[in-house]
Motif scaffolding. Structure first.
Motif, short mmCIF file in Angstrom:
data_model
loop_
_atom_site.label_atom_id
_atom_site.label_comp_id
_atom_site.label_asym_id
_atom_site.label_seq_id
_atom_site.Cartn_x
_atom_site.Cartn_y
_atom_site.Cartn_z
N SER A 163 9.06 42.73 -45.63
CA SER A 163 9.82 42.52 -46.87
C SER A 163 8.95 41.93 -47.99
N THR A 164 8.00 41.07 -47.63
CA THR A 164 7.19 40.43 -48.69
C THR A 164 6.30 41.47 -49.38
N GLY A 165 5.60 42.29 -48.59
CA GLY A 165 4.74 43.32 -49.18
C GLY A 165 5.56 44.34 -49.98
N PHE A 193 -5.58 42.44 -45.33
CA PHE A 193 -4.75 43.52 -44.81
C PHE A 193 -3.89 42.96 -43.66
N GLY A 194 -3.31 41.77 -43.90
CA GLY A 194 -2.42 41.16 -42.91
C GLY A 194 -1.00 41.63 -43.16
N ASN A 195 -0.03 40.81 -42.81
CA ASN A 195 1.37 41.22 -42.98
C ASN A 195 1.66 41.59 -44.43
N VAL A 196 1.34 40.71 -45.35
CA VAL A 196 1.66 40.95 -46.77
C VAL A 196 0.79 42.10 -47.32
N GLY A 197 -0.52 42.04 -47.07
CA GLY A 197 -1.43 43.04 -47.62
C GLY A 197 -1.14 44.44 -47.11
N THR A 214 -9.85 47.10 -49.74
CA THR A 214 -9.07 46.06 -49.06
C THR A 214 -10.02 45.26 -48.18
N SER A 215 -9.49 44.21 -47.54
CA SER A 215 -10.39 43.35 -46.75
C SER A 215 -9.62 42.65 -45.64
N ASP A 216 -10.37 42.05 -44.73
CA ASP A 216 -9.79 41.14 -43.74
C ASP A 216 -10.84 40.08 -43.42
N MET A 217 -10.62 39.37 -42.34
CA MET A 217 -11.52 38.27 -41.99
C MET A 217 -12.99 38.73 -41.88
N GLN A 218 -13.20 40.01 -41.52
CA GLN A 218 -14.58 40.52 -41.30
C GLN A 218 -15.30 40.93 -42.59
N SER A 251 -18.83 42.05 -49.24
CA SER A 251 -18.47 40.70 -48.79
C SER A 251 -17.04 40.41 -49.23
N HIS A 252 -16.45 39.34 -48.68
CA HIS A 252 -15.09 38.93 -49.07
C HIS A 252 -14.97 38.78 -50.57
N GLU A 253 -15.99 38.17 -51.17
CA GLU A 253 -15.91 37.79 -52.59
C GLU A 253 -16.04 38.98 -53.53
N PRO A 265 -4.68 39.59 -54.74
CA PRO A 265 -5.08 38.68 -53.67
C PRO A 265 -3.89 38.47 -52.72
N ALA A 266 -4.09 38.80 -51.43
CA ALA A 266 -2.95 38.73 -50.49
C ALA A 266 -3.36 38.05 -49.19
N ALA A 267 -4.36 37.14 -49.25
CA ALA A 267 -4.77 36.50 -48.00
C ALA A 267 -4.82 34.98 -48.11
N ILE A 268 -5.89 34.45 -48.71
CA ILE A 268 -6.13 33.00 -48.61
C ILE A 268 -6.06 32.32 -50.00
N PRO A 269 -5.92 31.00 -50.04
CA PRO A 269 -5.82 30.31 -51.34
C PRO A 269 -7.14 30.23 -52.11
N ALA A 289 -0.61 36.33 -52.30
CA ALA A 289 -0.83 35.15 -51.44
C ALA A 289 -0.27 33.92 -52.14
N ASN A 290 -0.16 32.82 -51.41
CA ASN A 290 0.24 31.56 -52.04
C ASN A 290 -0.99 30.90 -52.66
N VAL A 291 -0.83 30.50 -53.92
CA VAL A 291 -1.88 29.80 -54.69
C VAL A 291 -3.28 30.43 -54.58
P1 NAD Z 1 -1.53 37.24 -42.06
O1 NAD Z 1 -2.07 36.19 -41.16
O2 NAD Z 1 -0.64 38.29 -41.53
O3 NAD Z 1 -2.73 38.01 -42.80
C1 NAD Z 1 -3.78 37.37 -43.43
C2 NAD Z 1 -4.89 38.39 -43.61
O4 NAD Z 1 -5.93 37.80 -44.34
C3 NAD Z 1 -5.50 38.90 -42.31
O5 NAD Z 1 -5.69 40.29 -42.41
C4 NAD Z 1 -6.85 38.19 -42.26
O6 NAD Z 1 -7.83 38.94 -41.56
C5 NAD Z 1 -7.15 38.15 -43.73
N1 NAD Z 1 -8.16 37.16 -44.10
C6 NAD Z 1 -8.39 35.94 -43.60
N2 NAD Z 1 -9.43 35.38 -44.23
C7 NAD Z 1 -9.84 36.27 -45.16
C8 NAD Z 1 -10.86 36.28 -46.13
N3 NAD Z 1 -11.68 35.25 -46.29
N4 NAD Z 1 -10.97 37.36 -46.93
C9 NAD Z 1 -10.15 38.41 -46.80
N5 NAD Z 1 -9.17 38.47 -45.89
C10 NAD Z 1 -9.02 37.41 -45.09
O7 NAD Z 1 -0.85 36.43 -43.27
P2 NAD Z 1 0.26 36.97 -44.27
O8 NAD Z 1 1.61 36.68 -43.70
O9 NAD Z 1 -0.08 38.33 -44.70
O10 NAD Z 1 0.07 35.95 -45.48
C11 NAD Z 1 -0.91 36.15 -46.49
C12 NAD Z 1 -0.64 35.24 -47.65
O11 NAD Z 1 0.67 35.48 -48.18
C13 NAD Z 1 -0.64 33.75 -47.34
O12 NAD Z 1 -1.09 33.08 -48.49
C14 NAD Z 1 0.83 33.43 -47.11
O13 NAD Z 1 1.10 32.06 -47.32
C15 NAD Z 1 1.44 34.30 -48.18
N6 NAD Z 1 2.86 34.62 -47.96
C16 NAD Z 1 3.26 35.31 -46.86
C17 NAD Z 1 4.60 35.65 -46.71
C18 NAD Z 1 5.09 36.45 -45.53
O14 NAD Z 1 6.25 36.85 -45.51
N7 NAD Z 1 4.25 36.77 -44.56
C19 NAD Z 1 5.54 35.26 -47.68
C20 NAD Z 1 5.10 34.56 -48.81
C21 NAD Z 1 3.75 34.26 -48.94
#
Ligand code: NAD
Length: 380
Positions: A163-165, A193-197, A214-218, A251-253, A265-269, A289-291
């Motif tokens: 729902s968030t994405g 590319f986590g839940n939201v991304g 797009t990106s992830d932890m790697q 790279s991530h950046e 931005p859909a991952a980290i603060p 993402a949050n903040v």
């Molecule tokens: P998640 O854990 O499902 O996914 C996070 C993704 O970020 C993963 O793919 C991870 O590999 C990637 N990641 C980690 N470090 C990274 C980096 N340095 N560079 C790039 N990618 C990196 O988390 P989520 O639920 O998708 O949440 C993401 C953001 O959205 C967070 O800030 C969360 O607080 C916010 N958020 C989520 C929801 C929700 O419903 N899930 C709702 C509101 C806000």
């Protein structure tokens, strides 16, 4: 940090401990003028009452802005995912749930957050015996409700439904129109590319954007001719989107400095900072993402003519879905509620910001504060 007490709250600051499981947890109910405090349970090793308070305050604004009858709250359990077995995690969630029993669901309703998802929500609801004490529960966890028209099944709606994405994609559609960017063929980069991304990418590519990075932890992947969403999904299942062959590895950046129309931005603060904001080439930033960006840097980006749509509007799809679940909606009705609220709220904030010559965040905060203050005046 000393937790500030102001006009809005916090109403309850609670620290709980269970000797048997060694559970240490926190609950902050910030403000309940609009309804029971709603916010997820964060399970991280270094969670503190202060962090939970800051998150609870954000929920006060996010819920008010989404126009939901929910107040703001948040919870936290000290938990190290790298050191704990599933049974230990379950025992912690159950102990936390029992400790919070006097508060749920009248004052607090739980939901998923970092390291807590549908399974944890099921454990939480089962341990205190109240189905309504948590949202984001599994779809097969149902309750029979007796009403005037007979009985009806109400089931969980997990955040894993995306729902968030889905909401992020709709906020992007509205904001692109506002910024004069045609969504069809717009070049988009989504960090994370986590839940939201993942779901943001899914729905935006269905709307016709060209997802170029797009990106992830790697790390990040980039192809100026576009990335295939289904291939990204397959690589994610294998471990990381960086396995994508037909793309440059970055790279991530580097993802924040690509030549794109829209950056999400859909991952980290704190990813766009003093160091890199001058290199951002996007015309529109959607904070999924949050903040991901501080207020100060948001202001500097605005001076560069970049429109930034704030997190408290953009990523409210999760909490809107929670409300739909709480009310007993089915997933189809949940998605239509997320769409209508996100579209309406994004439009309202962008238009009032333009009219008043202020930032979208300032406009959002003004509306949220007015709604909470009004509810505080009229509540019994
Ligand atoms: P998640 O854990 O499902 O996914 C996070 C993704 O970020 C993963 O793919 C991870 O590999 C990637 N990641 C980690 N470090 C990274 C980096 N340095 N560079 C790039 N990618 C990196 O988390 P989520 O639920 O998708 O949440 C993401 C953001 O959205 C967070 O800030 C969360 O607080 C916010 N958020 C989520 C929801 C929700 O419903 N899930 C709702 C509101 C806000």
């Amino acid at each position: 940090m000393i937790i500030p007490h102001d006009t809005y709250g916090p109403e309850y600051l609670l620290e709980v401990y269970d000797a048997e499981t060694n559970m240490r947890g926190f609950l902050v109910i910030d403000n309940t003028a609009l309804g029971p405090g709603k916010g997820g349970i964060r399970m991280t090793p270094n969670i503190t009452l202060e962090e939970v308070f800051m998150l609870a305050r954000t929920m006060t604004w996010k819920n008010a802005l989404a126009d939901l009858p929910f107040g703001g709250a948040k919870a936290g359990i000290v938990f190290d995912p790298s050191k704990s077995k599933k049974e230990e995690k379950k025992a912690l969630v159950q102990a936390f749930s029992k400790a919070l029993k006097p508060f749920v669901p009248k004052k607090y309703i739980a939901g998923p957050d970092m390291n807590s998802g549908e399974e944890e929500m099921q454990w939480f609801a089962e341990a205190n015996g109240n189905w309504r004490s948590a949202t984001g529960k599994p779809a097969n966890l149902c309750m029979l409700v007796m009403g005037k028209k007979g009985s009806k099944q109400q089931c969980g709606i997990p955040h894993e439904f995306g729902s968030t994405g889905f909401g992020v994609a709709h906020a992007t559609q509205v904001a692109a129109k506002h910024a004069g960017i045609s969504l069809a063929g717009a070049r988009v980069a989504v960090e994370g590319f986590g839940n939201v991304g993942e779901f943001t990418c899914k729905y935006l590519t269905e709307m016709g954007v060209l997802l170029v990075a797009t990106s992830d932890m790697q790390g990040a992947v980039y192809n100026e001719n576009g990335l295939d969403f289904k291939k990204l999904l397959a690589f994610k299942k294998q471990g990381t989107v960086t396995l994508y062959e037909d793309a440059k590895k970055l790279s991530h950046e580097e993802i924040f400095e690509l030549p794109v129309d829209i950056l999400i931005p859909a991952a980290i603060p704190n990813v766009i900072t003093e160091k890199n904001y001058k290199n951002v080439q996007a015309k529109l930033i959607i904070e999924a993402a949050n903040v991901p960006i501080s207020d100060d840097i948001e202001g500097k980006l605005a001076k560069r003519g970049i429109l930034v749509v704030p997190d408290i509007i953009v990523n409210a799809g999760g909490v809107i879905s929670s409300y739909a679940e709480y009310r007993g909606y089915n997933p189809k009705d949940m998605f239509s509620m997320v769409k209508s609220k996100i579209v309406k709220n994004t439009k309202a904030i962008l238009e009032s910001a333009k009219r008043e010559g202020i930032s979208p965040r300032a406009s959002a905060m003004k509306i949220a504060e007015e709604r909470v203050e009004q509810a505080m005046k009229t509540r019994k």
